[in-house]
Motif scaffolding. Structure first.
Motif, PDB file in Angstrom:
ATOM      1  N   ARG A 277       0.845  -1.195   0.000  1.00 17.43           N
ATOM      2  CA  ARG A 277       0.000   0.000   0.000  1.00 17.43           C
ATOM      3  C   ARG A 277       0.882   1.247   0.000  1.00 17.43           C
ATOM      4  O   ARG A 277       1.760   1.395   0.845  1.00 17.43           O
ATOM      5  N   LEU A 278       0.606   2.136  -0.942  1.00 17.89           N
ATOM      6  CA  LEU A 278       1.318   3.400  -1.064  1.00 17.89           C
ATOM      7  C   LEU A 278       0.396   4.515  -0.604  1.00 17.89           C
ATOM      8  O   LEU A 278      -0.724   4.642  -1.107  1.00 17.89           O
ATOM      9  N   ARG A 279       0.862   5.307   0.364  1.00 16.91           N
ATOM     10  CA  ARG A 279       0.087   6.438   0.872  1.00 16.91           C
ATOM     11  C   ARG A 279       0.847   7.724   0.605  1.00 16.91           C
ATOM     12  O   ARG A 279       2.036   7.822   0.915  1.00 16.91           O
ATOM     13  N   THR A 280       0.146   8.724   0.059  1.00 18.63           N
ATOM     14  CA  THR A 280       0.707  10.047  -0.199  1.00 18.63           C
ATOM     15  C   THR A 280      -0.348  11.087   0.167  1.00 18.63           C
ATOM     16  O   THR A 280      -1.505  10.726   0.427  1.00 18.63           O
ATOM     17  N   PRO A 281      -0.006  12.374   0.157  1.00 18.33           N
ATOM     18  CA  PRO A 281      -1.018  13.402   0.415  1.00 18.33           C
ATOM     19  C   PRO A 281      -2.144  13.387  -0.633  1.00 18.33           C
ATOM     20  O   PRO A 281      -3.228  13.901  -0.385  1.00 18.33           O
ATOM     21  N   ASP A 282      -1.898  12.792  -1.795  1.00 13.80           N
ATOM     22  CA  ASP A 282      -2.892  12.750  -2.870  1.00 13.80           C
ATOM     23  C   ASP A 282      -3.768  11.510  -2.835  1.00 13.80           C
ATOM     24  O   ASP A 282      -4.587  11.311  -3.725  1.00 13.80           O
ATOM     25  N   GLY A 283      -3.577  10.629  -1.857  1.00 17.01           N
ATOM     26  CA  GLY A 283      -4.402   9.432  -1.755  1.00 17.01           C
ATOM     27  C   GLY A 283      -3.569   8.203  -1.502  1.00 17.01           C
ATOM     28  O   GLY A 283      -2.378   8.281  -1.196  1.00 17.01           O
ATOM     29  N   GLN A 284      -4.203   7.053  -1.634  1.00 17.83           N
ATOM     30  CA  GLN A 284      -3.510   5.785  -1.442  1.00 17.83           C
ATOM     31  C   GLN A 284      -3.918   4.794  -2.522  1.00 17.83           C
ATOM     32  O   GLN A 284      -5.018   4.847  -3.041  1.00 17.83           O
ATOM     33  N   VAL A 285      -2.980   3.905  -2.835  1.00 17.65           N
ATOM     34  CA  VAL A 285      -3.193   2.873  -3.846  1.00 17.65           C
ATOM     35  C   VAL A 285      -2.592   1.586  -3.293  1.00 17.65           C
ATOM     36  O   VAL A 285      -1.556   1.612  -2.637  1.00 17.65           O
ATOM     37  N   ALA A 286      -3.236   0.450  -3.570  1.00 22.08           N
ATOM     38  CA  ALA A 286      -2.744  -0.838  -3.089  1.00 22.08           C
ATOM     39  C   ALA A 286      -2.564  -1.810  -4.262  1.00 22.08           C
ATOM     40  O   ALA A 286      -3.300  -1.739  -5.252  1.00 22.08           O
ATOM     41  N   ARG A 287      -1.587  -2.689  -4.125  1.00 21.94           N
ATOM     42  CA  ARG A 287      -1.322  -3.731  -5.117  1.00 21.94           C
ATOM     43  C   ARG A 287      -1.068  -5.054  -4.385  1.00 21.94           C
ATOM     44  O   ARG A 287      -0.480  -5.074  -3.309  1.00 21.94           O
ATOM     45  N   ARG A 288      -1.493  -6.158  -5.009  1.00 18.66           N
ATOM     46  CA  ARG A 288      -1.237  -7.496  -4.445  1.00 18.66           C
ATOM     47  C   ARG A 288       0.138  -7.979  -4.837  1.00 18.66           C
ATOM     48  O   ARG A 288       0.642  -7.660  -5.915  1.00 18.66           O
ATOM     49  N   LEU A 289       0.713  -8.786  -3.950  1.00 12.31           N
ATOM     50  CA  LEU A 289       2.042  -9.326  -4.167  1.00 12.31           C
ATOM     51  C   LEU A 289       2.073 -10.757  -3.630  1.00 12.31           C
ATOM     52  O   LEU A 289       1.596 -11.008  -2.517  1.00 12.31           O
ATOM     53  N   VAL A 290       2.610 -11.679  -4.405  1.00 11.01           N
ATOM     54  CA  VAL A 290       2.729 -13.078  -3.982  1.00 11.01           C
ATOM     55  C   VAL A 290       4.206 -13.389  -3.753  1.00 11.01           C
ATOM     56  O   VAL A 290       5.045 -13.158  -4.620  1.00 11.01           O
ATOM     57  N   VAL A 291       4.501 -13.911  -2.561  1.00 12.83           N
ATOM     58  CA  VAL A 291       5.854 -14.333  -2.208  1.00 12.83           C
ATOM     59  C   VAL A 291       5.898 -15.852  -2.294  1.00 12.83           C
ATOM     60  O   VAL A 291       5.097 -16.544  -1.669  1.00 12.83           O
ATOM     61  N   MET A 292       6.813 -16.347  -3.090  1.00 16.36           N
ATOM     62  CA  MET A 292       6.971 -17.789  -3.298  1.00 16.36           C
ATOM     63  C   MET A 292       8.010 -18.344  -2.326  1.00 16.36           C
ATOM     64  O   MET A 292       8.887 -17.618  -1.878  1.00 16.36           O
ATOM     65  N   PRO A 293       7.942 -19.655  -2.032  1.00 16.74           N
ATOM     66  CA  PRO A 293       8.957 -20.266  -1.140  1.00 16.74           C
ATOM     67  C   PRO A 293      10.318 -20.344  -1.804  1.00 16.74           C
ATOM     68  O   PRO A 293      10.476 -20.282  -2.957  1.00 16.74           O
TER      69      PRO A 293
END
Length: 144
Positions: A128-144
């Motif tokens: 999740r990225l937060r700035t004074p202009d708002g926030q945006v989120a992206r999914r991320l998969v971590v593999m073994p």
């Protein structure tokens, strides 16, 4: 990794084999490079943009690229599926004397270690990225 060698000759040249002395492989990982101060000529960023993490899924360092329209505090955090913060990075971007942003495009890397220095478990995470202009989120998969 694959290596390909091609040897070409014309009719006036005889080649008698191929000799190879040594090989040096240098790995360049853009995610481990420092964040650029400015990328290209100033064109004015119109809005907040958070690109999908790359590579995704990942086993090593992941790269987060984003652009901001103006200076201010930036927080990038990684959350687990239960909403707990695993890792975070916060920076304050100062405005230039003319009022423009100090930098507009950024690339930050994450080495898959939590704030305590332990490697995170494989699974699904939310960046999740937060700035004074708002926030945006992206999914991320971590593999073994």
């Amino acid at each position: 990794m694959r290596l390909r060698f091609r040897s070409l000759s014309d009719a006036g040249l005889n080649l008698d084999g191929f000799s190879f002395d040594s090989l040096r492989v240098v790995v360049f990982d853009p995610a481990q490079q420092p964040a650029p101060v400015a990328v290209g000529p100033r064109q004015g960023v119109r809005g907040l943009m958070f690109a999908p993490p790359s590579p995704n899924p990942t086993r090593g360092v992941v790269r987060f690229e984003f652009q901001i329209p103006r200076a201010g505090a930036i927080e990038l955090e990684v959350l687990d599926v239960q909403g707990r913060q695993v890792w975070s990075r916060t920076e304050r971007i100062a405005a230039a004397a003319d009022g423009s942003a100090y930098a507009e495009r950024f690339a930050w890397g994450w080495d898959l270690h939590d704030n305590g220095g332990r490697r995170v478990a494989p699974g699904l995470y939310l960046a999740r990225l937060r700035t004074p202009d708002g926030q945006v989120a992206r999914r991320l998969v971590v593999m073994p």
